[in-house]
Scaffold this motif. Structure first.
Motif, PDB file in Angstrom:
ATOM      1  N   UNK A  37      10.427   4.666  -3.820  1.00 58.20           N
ATOM      2  CA  UNK A  37      10.751   5.369  -2.571  1.00 58.20           C
ATOM      3  C   UNK A  37       9.602   6.221  -2.035  1.00 58.20           C
ATOM      4  N   UNK A  38       8.739   6.712  -2.931  1.00 54.91           N
ATOM      5  CA  UNK A  38       7.690   7.640  -2.501  1.00 54.91           C
ATOM      6  C   UNK A  38       6.740   7.012  -1.476  1.00 54.91           C
ATOM      7  N   UNK A  95      -5.710  10.093  -5.073  1.00 48.45           N
ATOM      8  CA  UNK A  95      -5.724  10.556  -6.460  1.00 48.45           C
ATOM      9  C   UNK A  95      -4.794   9.725  -7.334  1.00 48.45           C
ATOM     10  N   UNK A  96      -3.625   9.377  -6.799  1.00 51.52           N
ATOM     11  CA  UNK A  96      -2.708   8.531  -7.563  1.00 51.52           C
ATOM     12  C   UNK A  96      -3.342   7.177  -7.862  1.00 51.52           C
ATOM     13  N   UNK A 211      -5.314   2.088   0.942  1.00 51.88           N
ATOM     14  CA  UNK A 211      -4.852   2.520  -0.380  1.00 51.88           C
ATOM     15  C   UNK A 211      -3.424   2.097  -0.690  1.00 51.88           C
ATOM     16  N   UNK A 212      -2.643   1.799   0.331  1.00 54.68           N
ATOM     17  CA  UNK A 212      -1.211   1.636   0.136  1.00 54.68           C
ATOM     18  C   UNK A 212      -0.824   0.536  -0.864  1.00 54.68           C
ATOM     19  N   UNK A 213      -1.432  -0.646  -0.843  1.00 54.55           N
ATOM     20  CA  UNK A 213      -1.018  -1.652  -1.836  1.00 54.55           C
ATOM     21  C   UNK A 213      -1.163  -1.162  -3.277  1.00 54.55           C
ATOM     22  N   UNK A 214      -2.283  -0.512  -3.582  1.00 55.57           N
ATOM     23  CA  UNK A 214      -2.489   0.002  -4.935  1.00 55.57           C
ATOM     24  C   UNK A 214      -1.557   1.182  -5.217  1.00 55.57           C
ATOM     25  N   UNK A 219       3.211   3.429  -8.068  1.00 59.52           N
ATOM     26  CA  UNK A 219       4.553   4.036  -8.024  1.00 59.52           C
ATOM     27  C   UNK A 219       5.596   3.143  -8.658  1.00 59.52           C
ATOM     28  N   UNK A 220       5.499   1.857  -8.419  1.00 61.59           N
ATOM     29  CA  UNK A 220       6.438   0.919  -9.063  1.00 61.59           C
ATOM     30  C   UNK A 220       6.241   0.892 -10.567  1.00 61.59           C
TER      31      UNK A 220
END
Length: 224
Positions: A37-38, A95-96, A211-214, A219-220
């Motif tokens: 969800x994040x 950072x994530x 960055x979103x795909x990584x 998160x998953x």
């Protein structure tokens, strides 16, 4: 970075048009992640911030072009806050992806999405000076420029006497009017600030896409 008014006006108009042409009408949850969800929360905030920034920047540019300088500069201050907020979430996501996990990441996402100082039923927002200072660490000068815009936004000397008065020392009086000292310096401050903050916003906005795909993958993986 362009320094004369015509070049600034042209470059800002191009940036604003790019934003206007790419305003998203919707975001599907499944298009982001089917389990985490994040990422969806951050994407929703990102797109709402784009809509906000496009409106503010478009109207700031229009006001400054019409030599309604104070209104344009005050809106530019709002754009700089939006740019810093976009930079802030970009840094958190980066950072994530780099493996530095923040256990409070969901809380941060909720603060960005729902933060409201006037409503005790929702989270407190992230303080605007916090995001300004984060951006300034990466781009020195952001905080100083923001402080200069605040002087126009507040009823201090810059936002009152500088803009609307001029001393006539020969006749021992103060004359008032709309920008009796001229418009060029304030217009240059407003336009250069607007151009820079839009550049920061666009860079951070686009970087979040990269960055979103990584980020989704990270998160998953945390859920598993």
């Amino acid at each position: 970075m362009p320094e004369n008014l015509d070049e600034l006006l042209s470059e800002i108009a191009e940036r604003v048009q790019q934003m206007s042409d790419n305003l998203p009408p919707k975001i599907e949850v499944a298009a982001v992640s089917t389990s985490a969800k994040i990422p969806f929360k951050f994407i929703c905030f990102r797109e709402a911030l784009l809509w906000r920034t496009e409106e503010l920047a478009r109207n700031a540019l229009s006001l400054i072009k019409a030599q309604e300088l104070l209104g344009g500069i005050v809106l530019t201050r709002c754009v700089s806050e939006s740019a810093a907020a976009m930079w802030y979430i970009m840094e958190k996501i980066n950072k994530e992806v780099d493996g530095v996990h923040d256990p409070n990441l969901d809380d941060i996402a909720m603060k960005m999405l729902l933060g409201d100082k006037s409503n005790s039923q929702v989270p407190d927002p992230v303080n605007v000076l916090t995001v300004i200072k984060h951006a300034d660490k990466a781009i020195p000068g952001v905080e100083k420029q923001y402080a200069a815009l605040c002087e126009y936004a507040h009823p201090n000397w810059t936002g009152t006497m500088l803009l609307y008065s001029k001393m006539d020392e020969d006749n021992y009086r103060t004359d008032f009017g709309r920008y009796p000292r001229g418009t060029k310096n304030s217009a240059l401050i407003g336009l250069s600030s607007l151009n820079m903050t839009l550049a920061v916003f666009q860079h951070a906005y686009n970087r979040v896409s990269d960055l979103m795909p990584d980020f989704v993958e990270k998160c998953e993986a945390e859920l598993k």
